[in-house]
Design a protein around this motif. Sequence first.
Motif, PDB file in Angstrom:
ATOM      1  N   GLY A  22       0.544 -13.494   4.300  1.00 55.56           N
ATOM      2  CA  GLY A  22      -0.605 -13.405   5.410  1.00 55.56           C
ATOM      3  C   GLY A  22      -0.370 -11.877   5.730  1.00 55.56           C
ATOM      4  O   GLY A  22      -1.116 -11.565   6.816  1.00 55.56           O
ATOM      5  N   ALA A  23       0.045 -10.982   4.869  1.00 55.16           N
ATOM      6  CA  ALA A  23       0.199  -9.536   5.142  1.00 55.16           C
ATOM      7  C   ALA A  23      -1.394  -9.018   4.529  1.00 55.16           C
ATOM      8  O   ALA A  23      -1.875  -9.305   3.982  1.00 55.16           O
ATOM      9  CB  ALA A  23       1.239  -8.982   4.495  1.00 55.16           C
ATOM     10  N   ARG A  24      -1.480  -7.621   5.237  1.00 56.04           N
ATOM     11  CA  ARG A  24      -2.389  -6.971   5.118  1.00 56.04           C
ATOM     12  C   ARG A  24      -3.946  -7.420   5.970  1.00 56.04           C
ATOM     13  O   ARG A  24      -3.663  -8.198   6.554  1.00 56.04           O
ATOM     14  CB  ARG A  24      -2.788  -6.799   3.429  1.00 56.04           C
ATOM     15  CG  ARG A  24      -1.617  -6.193   2.791  1.00 56.04           C
ATOM     16  CD  ARG A  24      -2.339  -5.743   1.406  1.00 56.04           C
ATOM     17  NE  ARG A  24      -1.087  -5.429   0.498  1.00 56.04           N
ATOM     18  CZ  ARG A  24      -1.261  -4.585  -0.710  1.00 56.04           C
ATOM     19  NH1 ARG A  24      -2.522  -4.308  -0.970  1.00 56.04           N
ATOM     20  NH2 ARG A  24      -0.361  -4.207  -1.362  1.00 56.04           N
ATOM     21  N   GLU A  25      -4.850  -6.794   5.652  1.00 57.99           N
ATOM     22  CA  GLU A  25      -6.095  -7.299   6.380  1.00 57.99           C
ATOM     23  C   GLU A  25      -7.071  -7.673   5.355  1.00 57.99           C
ATOM     24  O   GLU A  25      -7.001  -7.485   4.208  1.00 57.99           O
ATOM     25  CB  GLU A  25      -6.808  -5.907   6.940  1.00 57.99           C
ATOM     26  CG  GLU A  25      -6.077  -5.098   7.923  1.00 57.99           C
ATOM     27  CD  GLU A  25      -5.935  -5.993   9.066  1.00 57.99           C
ATOM     28  OE1 GLU A  25      -6.864  -6.843   9.537  1.00 57.99           O
ATOM     29  OE2 GLU A  25      -4.710  -5.898   9.604  1.00 57.99           O
ATOM     30  N   GLN A  57      -9.724 -16.935   4.271  1.00 57.89           N
ATOM     31  CA  GLN A  57      -9.637 -17.123   5.704  1.00 57.89           C
ATOM     32  C   GLN A  57      -8.912 -18.218   5.777  1.00 57.89           C
ATOM     33  O   GLN A  57      -8.035 -18.241   6.829  1.00 57.89           O
ATOM     34  CB  GLN A  57     -10.976 -17.285   6.254  1.00 57.89           C
ATOM     35  CG  GLN A  57     -10.963 -17.077   7.753  1.00 57.89           C
ATOM     36  CD  GLN A  57     -10.508 -15.754   8.548  1.00 57.89           C
ATOM     37  OE1 GLN A  57     -10.681 -14.710   7.899  1.00 57.89           O
ATOM     38  NE2 GLN A  57      -9.647 -15.796   9.438  1.00 57.89           N
ATOM     39  N   ALA A  58      -9.069 -19.511   5.170  1.00 55.91           N
ATOM     40  CA  ALA A  58      -8.356 -20.884   5.479  1.00 55.91           C
ATOM     41  C   ALA A  58      -6.954 -20.688   4.732  1.00 55.91           C
ATOM     42  O   ALA A  58      -6.173 -21.575   5.294  1.00 55.91           O
ATOM     43  CB  ALA A  58      -9.239 -21.789   4.754  1.00 55.91           C
ATOM     44  N   ALA A  61      -1.477 -16.953   4.484  1.00 60.16           N
ATOM     45  CA  ALA A  61      -0.045 -17.437   4.199  1.00 60.16           C
ATOM     46  C   ALA A  61       0.248 -18.807   3.947  1.00 60.16           C
ATOM     47  O   ALA A  61       1.139 -19.502   4.385  1.00 60.16           O
ATOM     48  CB  ALA A  61       0.738 -16.986   5.640  1.00 60.16           C
ATOM     49  N   ALA A  62      -0.744 -19.522   3.422  1.00 56.35           N
ATOM     50  CA  ALA A  62      -0.460 -20.796   2.903  1.00 56.35           C
ATOM     51  C   ALA A  62       0.550 -20.968   1.659  1.00 56.35           C
ATOM     52  O   ALA A  62       0.678 -22.101   1.616  1.00 56.35           O
ATOM     53  CB  ALA A  62      -1.867 -21.450   2.514  1.00 56.35           C
ATOM     54  N   LYS A  63       0.884 -20.136   1.115  1.00 58.87           N
ATOM     55  CA  LYS A  63       1.471 -20.168  -0.109  1.00 58.87           C
ATOM     56  C   LYS A  63       2.915 -19.379   0.056  1.00 58.87           C
ATOM     57  O   LYS A  63       2.879 -18.123  -0.659  1.00 58.87           O
ATOM     58  CB  LYS A  63       0.817 -19.987  -1.419  1.00 58.87           C
ATOM     59  CG  LYS A  63      -0.290 -20.855  -1.800  1.00 58.87           C
ATOM     60  CD  LYS A  63      -0.716 -20.504  -3.080  1.00 58.87           C
ATOM     61  CE  LYS A  63      -2.146 -21.588  -3.371  1.00 58.87           C
ATOM     62  NZ  LYS A  63      -2.525 -21.592  -4.737  1.00 58.87           N
ATOM     63  N   PRO A  64       3.605 -19.530   0.906  1.00 57.51           N
ATOM     64  CA  PRO A  64       4.854 -18.711   1.349  1.00 57.51           C
ATOM     65  C   PRO A  64       5.619 -18.612  -0.079  1.00 57.51           C
ATOM     66  O   PRO A  64       5.826 -19.658  -0.787  1.00 57.51           O
ATOM     67  CB  PRO A  64       5.686 -19.523   2.133  1.00 57.51           C
ATOM     68  CG  PRO A  64       4.827 -20.542   2.669  1.00 57.51           C
ATOM     69  CD  PRO A  64       3.769 -20.903   1.931  1.00 57.51           C
TER      70      PRO A  64
END
Length: 126
Positions: A22-25, A57-58, A61-64
């Motif tokens: 979920g890092a960065r923009e 968008q969805a 960070a969905a794949k740690p």
Amino acid sequence: MNRYFTEVIDAHVAIAEWLGKGARELQPLLARFHADFCMIALNGSKLGSNELGAFFQAHRAAKPGLEIVIEEMKMVAEWATGAVVNYREKQTLPGQPATLRYSTVVFTQTADGLRWLHLHETPIGQ
């Protein structure tokens, strides 16, 4: 390394950072893709730039722990305002088998910079 190969690697670093941490923009990641971008995904579905944006968008960070390695890059064709590059992509998640795919990307040069115009992914025997 030429600018197209560098872009393939840099884009996948950004994708792994986004999907894995979920890092960065999001906007700089999406800006890599042309407004007319089209992707043929592993399952054969077609995604345009709007669908790609919704996917990212969805899935923040969905794949740690996601790691993406790019291998076997090859310049298929190059011209003054673009190129076609083929590469093998290996994605790994902790505790899961790696997924492999061959990908072919068409790049175009715009006034705003280098953009991904088309991407076609093909799974490698899973």
